[in-house]
Design an enzyme around this catalytic site. Sequence first.
Site, mmCIF file in Angstrom:
data_model
loop_
_atom_site.group_PDB
_atom_site.id
_atom_site.type_symbol
_atom_site.label_atom_id
_atom_site.label_comp_id
_atom_site.label_asym_id
_atom_site.label_seq_id
_atom_site.Cartn_x
_atom_site.Cartn_y
_atom_site.Cartn_z
ATOM 1 N N ARG A 129 4.976 -10.295 7.016
ATOM 2 C CA ARG A 129 4.665 -9.131 6.181
ATOM 3 C C ARG A 129 5.918 -8.301 5.941
ATOM 4 O O ARG A 129 6.119 -7.765 4.856
ATOM 5 C CB ARG A 129 3.592 -8.249 6.843
ATOM 6 C CG ARG A 129 2.188 -8.772 6.704
ATOM 7 C CD ARG A 129 1.181 -7.833 7.365
ATOM 8 N NE ARG A 129 1.091 -6.562 6.671
ATOM 9 C CZ ARG A 129 1.463 -5.394 7.186
ATOM 10 N NH1 ARG A 129 1.956 -5.324 8.398
ATOM 11 N NH2 ARG A 129 1.322 -4.285 6.494
ATOM 12 N N MET A 169 -4.288 -4.341 -2.976
ATOM 13 C CA MET A 169 -5.232 -4.572 -1.875
ATOM 14 C C MET A 169 -4.535 -5.124 -0.632
ATOM 15 O O MET A 169 -4.989 -6.082 -0.003
ATOM 16 C CB MET A 169 -6.337 -5.519 -2.342
ATOM 17 C CG MET A 169 -7.165 -4.950 -3.481
ATOM 18 S SD MET A 169 -7.877 -3.316 -3.100
ATOM 19 C CE MET A 169 -9.073 -3.769 -1.839
ATOM 20 N N ILE A 210 -2.111 -3.722 2.936
ATOM 21 C CA ILE A 210 -1.483 -2.643 3.693
ATOM 22 C C ILE A 210 0.023 -2.865 3.635
ATOM 23 O O ILE A 210 0.522 -3.944 3.950
ATOM 24 C CB ILE A 210 -1.986 -2.637 5.149
ATOM 25 C CG1 ILE A 210 -3.490 -2.336 5.180
ATOM 26 C CG2 ILE A 210 -1.219 -1.615 5.978
ATOM 27 C CD1 ILE A 210 -4.130 -2.507 6.534
ATOM 28 N N LEU A 211 0.740 -1.865 3.198
ATOM 29 C CA LEU A 211 2.190 -1.984 3.044
ATOM 30 C C LEU A 211 2.877 -1.917 4.416
ATOM 31 O O LEU A 211 2.504 -1.099 5.257
ATOM 32 C CB LEU A 211 2.708 -0.876 2.134
ATOM 33 C CG LEU A 211 2.258 -1.006 0.676
ATOM 34 C CD1 LEU A 211 2.429 0.322 -0.059
ATOM 35 C CD2 LEU A 211 3.026 -2.118 -0.034
ATOM 36 N N ASN A 245 -1.451 6.677 -3.211
ATOM 37 C CA ASN A 245 -2.529 5.695 -3.290
ATOM 38 C C ASN A 245 -3.814 6.399 -3.714
ATOM 39 O O ASN A 245 -3.988 7.601 -3.483
ATOM 40 C CB ASN A 245 -2.720 5.062 -1.901
ATOM 41 C CG ASN A 245 -3.799 3.998 -1.877
ATOM 42 O OD1 ASN A 245 -3.807 3.083 -2.684
ATOM 43 N ND2 ASN A 245 -4.722 4.116 -0.931
ATOM 44 N N HIS A 282 -8.017 6.166 -3.176
ATOM 45 C CA HIS A 282 -8.987 5.601 -2.226
ATOM 46 C C HIS A 282 -10.394 6.059 -2.614
ATOM 47 O O HIS A 282 -10.601 7.255 -2.852
ATOM 48 C CB HIS A 282 -8.667 6.066 -0.799
ATOM 49 C CG HIS A 282 -9.592 5.501 0.229
ATOM 50 N ND1 HIS A 282 -9.489 4.198 0.675
ATOM 51 C CD2 HIS A 282 -10.654 6.043 0.869
ATOM 52 C CE1 HIS A 282 -10.454 3.978 1.559
ATOM 53 N NE2 HIS A 282 -11.172 5.087 1.693
ATOM 54 N N ASP A 338 1.114 6.922 4.391
ATOM 55 C CA ASP A 338 1.957 6.962 5.585
ATOM 56 C C ASP A 338 1.762 5.636 6.326
ATOM 57 O O ASP A 338 1.248 4.678 5.756
ATOM 58 C CB ASP A 338 1.650 8.198 6.447
ATOM 59 C CG ASP A 338 0.241 8.198 7.024
ATOM 60 O OD1 ASP A 338 -0.482 7.183 6.884
ATOM 61 O OD2 ASP A 338 -0.151 9.207 7.630
#
Length: 199
Positions: A64, A89, A91-92, A106, A108, A140
């Site tokens: 990742r 879609m 998670i960074l 983002n 949500h 974050d």
Amino acid sequence: MLKLAVLISGGGSNLKALIEAAMNPEYPAEIVCVGSDTDAAGLAHAAAAGVPSFVVRPSDYASRAEWGAALAAAIRDFEVDLVVSAGLMRILPAEFVSEFSPALINTHPALLPLFPGAHAVRDALAAGATETGVTVHIIDEGVDTGPVLRQAAVSIRAGEPEAELHERIKAEERPLLVDTVRAIAEGSLNLAAVAAAHQ
């Protein structure tokens, strides 16, 4: 003029709303690139608007972190001021977040901190909530834990199917995102100040 990178994974309805807003010469932001983690249908919106796009597939990288580094490098080439996750879609990775946040936002489909995570609409229905909505927040290193910038509420109708509720949330999400980006571009919403107050 605020320069935006927009990240998507799907149909790109939020991207389309931002593109349409940016067509107005009075809108203070422009989309300079669109990125995706897959061959997303929404990339067609970028192509139609003449906006450069790129795909960085996680499957092409060993981790990742490596994927995140490649995505960051692709965005860096465009010298953007704000990265908008508009339906990405994934998670960074932490390294990506630390490079771009707080200029990393983002949307949500819930009124955070209620119902974080990937199944927010389903979770709101399962909890018997009578109201949910949409949040635009700074990303974050947590999952949907960043400082809230703007919210819009949506009432939940009795017996409403998940897909129907999600579509009604999206109808609020698009203008909320457009207005939030405008506020950031105009300086009435200071991301660094919001982030500092959240710590």
